[in-house]
Design a protein around this motif. Sequence first.
Motif, PDB file in Angstrom:
ATOM      1  N   VAL A 223      25.396   7.903  46.814  1.00  0.00           N
ATOM      2  CA  VAL A 223      25.017   9.294  47.064  1.00  0.00           C
ATOM      3  C   VAL A 223      23.504   9.339  47.238  1.00  0.00           C
ATOM      4  O   VAL A 223      22.796   8.421  46.832  1.00  0.00           O
ATOM      5  CB  VAL A 223      25.434  10.233  45.905  1.00  0.00           C
ATOM      6  CG1 VAL A 223      26.947  10.324  45.810  1.00  0.00           C
ATOM      7  CG2 VAL A 223      24.841   9.779  44.590  1.00  0.00           C
ATOM      8  N   GLY A 224      23.033  10.439  47.825  1.00  0.00           N
ATOM      9  CA  GLY A 224      21.583  10.606  47.964  1.00  0.00           C
ATOM     10  C   GLY A 224      21.164  10.756  49.411  1.00  0.00           C
ATOM     11  O   GLY A 224      21.780  10.185  50.323  1.00  0.00           O
ATOM     12  N   SER A 225      20.119  11.537  49.634  1.00  0.00           N
ATOM     13  CA  SER A 225      19.657  11.817  50.999  1.00  0.00           C
ATOM     14  C   SER A 225      19.056  10.604  51.686  1.00  0.00           C
ATOM     15  O   SER A 225      18.988  10.554  52.914  1.00  0.00           O
ATOM     16  CB  SER A 225      18.626  12.952  50.977  1.00  0.00           C
ATOM     17  OG  SER A 225      17.501  12.577  50.198  1.00  0.00           O
ATOM     18  N   GLY A 226      18.609   9.629  50.902  1.00  0.00           N
ATOM     19  CA  GLY A 226      18.022   8.439  51.502  1.00  0.00           C
ATOM     20  C   GLY A 226      19.013   7.330  51.719  1.00  0.00           C
ATOM     21  O   GLY A 226      18.639   6.239  52.177  1.00  0.00           O
ATOM     22  N   SER A 227      20.266   7.562  51.426  1.00  0.00           N
ATOM     23  CA  SER A 227      21.291   6.528  51.547  1.00  0.00           C
ATOM     24  C   SER A 227      21.914   6.521  52.936  1.00  0.00           C
ATOM     25  O   SER A 227      21.954   7.554  53.627  1.00  0.00           O
ATOM     26  CB  SER A 227      22.387   6.745  50.500  1.00  0.00           C
ATOM     27  OG  SER A 227      23.493   5.902  50.749  1.00  0.00           O
ATOM     28  N   VAL A 228      22.427   5.357  53.340  1.00  0.00           N
ATOM     29  CA  VAL A 228      23.111   5.263  54.623  1.00  0.00           C
ATOM     30  C   VAL A 228      24.345   6.153  54.639  1.00  0.00           C
ATOM     31  O   VAL A 228      24.810   6.565  55.720  1.00  0.00           O
ATOM     32  CB  VAL A 228      23.497   3.801  54.924  1.00  0.00           C
ATOM     33  CG1 VAL A 228      22.266   2.943  55.169  1.00  0.00           C
ATOM     34  CG2 VAL A 228      24.350   3.217  53.812  1.00  0.00           C
ATOM     35  N   VAL A 229      24.867   6.484  53.471  1.00  0.00           N
ATOM     36  CA  VAL A 229      26.019   7.386  53.402  1.00  0.00           C
ATOM     37  C   VAL A 229      25.669   8.743  54.009  1.00  0.00           C
ATOM     38  O   VAL A 229      26.505   9.399  54.645  1.00  0.00           O
ATOM     39  CB  VAL A 229      26.499   7.541  51.943  1.00  0.00           C
ATOM     40  CG1 VAL A 229      27.612   8.581  51.847  1.00  0.00           C
ATOM     41  CG2 VAL A 229      26.978   6.201  51.397  1.00  0.00           C
ATOM     42  N   ALA A 230      24.431   9.168  53.825  1.00  0.00           N
ATOM     43  CA  ALA A 230      23.994  10.463  54.341  1.00  0.00           C
ATOM     44  C   ALA A 230      23.955  10.485  55.869  1.00  0.00           C
ATOM     45  O   ALA A 230      23.886  11.557  56.476  1.00  0.00           O
ATOM     46  CB  ALA A 230      22.628  10.814  53.771  1.00  0.00           C
ATOM     47  N   ALA A 231      23.964   9.308  56.480  1.00  0.00           N
ATOM     48  CA  ALA A 231      23.919   9.227  57.943  1.00  0.00           C
ATOM     49  C   ALA A 231      25.291   9.029  58.557  1.00  0.00           C
ATOM     50  O   ALA A 231      25.402   8.750  59.755  1.00  0.00           O
ATOM     51  CB  ALA A 231      22.997   8.090  58.367  1.00  0.00           C
ATOM     52  N   SER A 232      26.335   9.163  57.751  1.00  0.00           N
ATOM     53  CA  SER A 232      27.686   8.987  58.277  1.00  0.00           C
ATOM     54  C   SER A 232      27.925   9.952  59.439  1.00  0.00           C
ATOM     55  O   SER A 232      27.553  11.133  59.379  1.00  0.00           O
ATOM     56  CB  SER A 232      28.717   9.220  57.176  1.00  0.00           C
ATOM     57  OG  SER A 232      30.015   8.929  57.648  1.00  0.00           O
ATOM     58  N   ARG A 233      28.521   9.445  60.505  1.00  0.00           N
ATOM     59  CA  ARG A 233      28.771  10.145  61.765  1.00  0.00           C
ATOM     60  C   ARG A 233      27.489  10.331  62.577  1.00  0.00           C
ATOM     61  O   ARG A 233      27.515  10.942  63.647  1.00  0.00           O
ATOM     62  CB  ARG A 233      29.456  11.494  61.533  1.00  0.00           C
ATOM     63  CG  ARG A 233      30.784  11.374  60.788  1.00  0.00           C
ATOM     64  CD  ARG A 233      31.398  12.719  60.503  1.00  0.00           C
ATOM     65  NE  ARG A 233      31.827  13.379  61.726  1.00  0.00           N
ATOM     66  CZ  ARG A 233      32.234  14.654  61.796  1.00  0.00           C
ATOM     67  NH1 ARG A 233      32.234  15.390  60.685  1.00  0.00           N
ATOM     68  NH2 ARG A 233      32.620  15.184  62.928  1.00  0.00           N
TER      69      ARG A 233
END
Length: 438
Positions: A223-233
């Motif tokens: 989780v987190g705004s700096g994570s690659v998860v935040a860039a999903s899609r």
Amino acid sequence: MTAGLRVALIEDDEDLRVSTTQLLSLAGFTVDAYPAATPALAAIQADFPGVVVTDVRLPHLSGTEVFEQLRARDPSLPVILITGHGDVEMAVSALKAGAWDFLTKPFDPDVLLAAVTRAATARMLELDNRRLRAAAQATGAPEDDASNGLIGYSPAIERLRSMIPVLADADIDLLIEGETGTGKALLARRIHAAGKRRRHRLLGVACGAYPDALLDSDLFARVGSGSVVAASRGTVLLDDLDQASRALQARLTALVEARALVTPGVRDAVPIDLRVIATAAEPGARAEDAIAPALLYRIAAVRLRMPPLRERREDVVPLFAHFVAEAAQRIEGPVPAMTAAAQHHLATHDWPGNVRELAHFAERFVLGLDATADTTESQPASLPERLDAFERAAIIAAMGAAGGEVGVAIEHLGIPRKTFYYRVKRLGIALGPLKRSG
């Protein structure tokens, strides 16, 4: 940059028209010769990139009438009148009305060349200032499409612009290579902004400055705004990938291969829908193993090259105009008039820092600082030296754009083959290395 200013020559005497055309062509000008005023006036419009040389005595319409019509279209267009002794008084009146110069027949060829050269230099400055003013008015306007931010007219930039809509929705990973300051990250952002992923995040990662200690807690956190998860899609932009640590590259390899966030010690991976665009130095400028082969092969489905500014010199002036307009708007000040010193620097400097260096130069120019302080010349160059430098840069740029093909370069410059080789010899340009570089 303009490769060869034009001279519109209006002369009804065929022998004099042919000999004057040859004289001006050998001096490096592109000559449009007309036997009468009517076809010349039909061809010469406002913003004509050159100088008009006209005989005063012409059939149907005199040279002074030609001057008056051209002055109405573009008051700053230089018009040089060629007169007989009986027409001097008429030419002087035209000179007071704004004509550039007049010469009496029979004129000295060197005097004509000097007058045309002075007029051409003034015309170059005027047209460059118009570009600066136009760019200032256009800055801040909404872009019609995502490729508008890639400024330039060189074949290399036009090819890249044409590829943006093709690659935008292709959903394949990209590697953009080039020297520092060429605009690799800008191209990456344009590709992202032109495609369907633009509705989602573009996560930029400065690979060369990313500390290994933050990999698990930040970039690869669940989780987190700096994570690659935040860039999903969306898109992950790996800037300066060739400077990434081995630990970062190993984690990126796993991410790209699985399209999932794999956390050491955690059984379940988190699927991620993302596109990867990476930037890096050119292969010859980085260590052979700067990018781990396992990672390189996975992200380099398509490899693009951002050319250095020295290979697309025709883009220097429009880029400069854009940056000057931006800087003037930022400081809420006027756009300064182009100076001969700034123009000389634009035409002759190699720009090792590429577009970034040019942007800094534009900022100094707008602030009224010594914009050319980084040049090695201690004395201002003379007018012939500035013109020679301009022509040399134009020929070298044309050879680069033509991939070393002389015939293509000559066609690009718009000058006769004989004139091309005459200028190459006079300017001391070695064509051999330019051919090999292509």
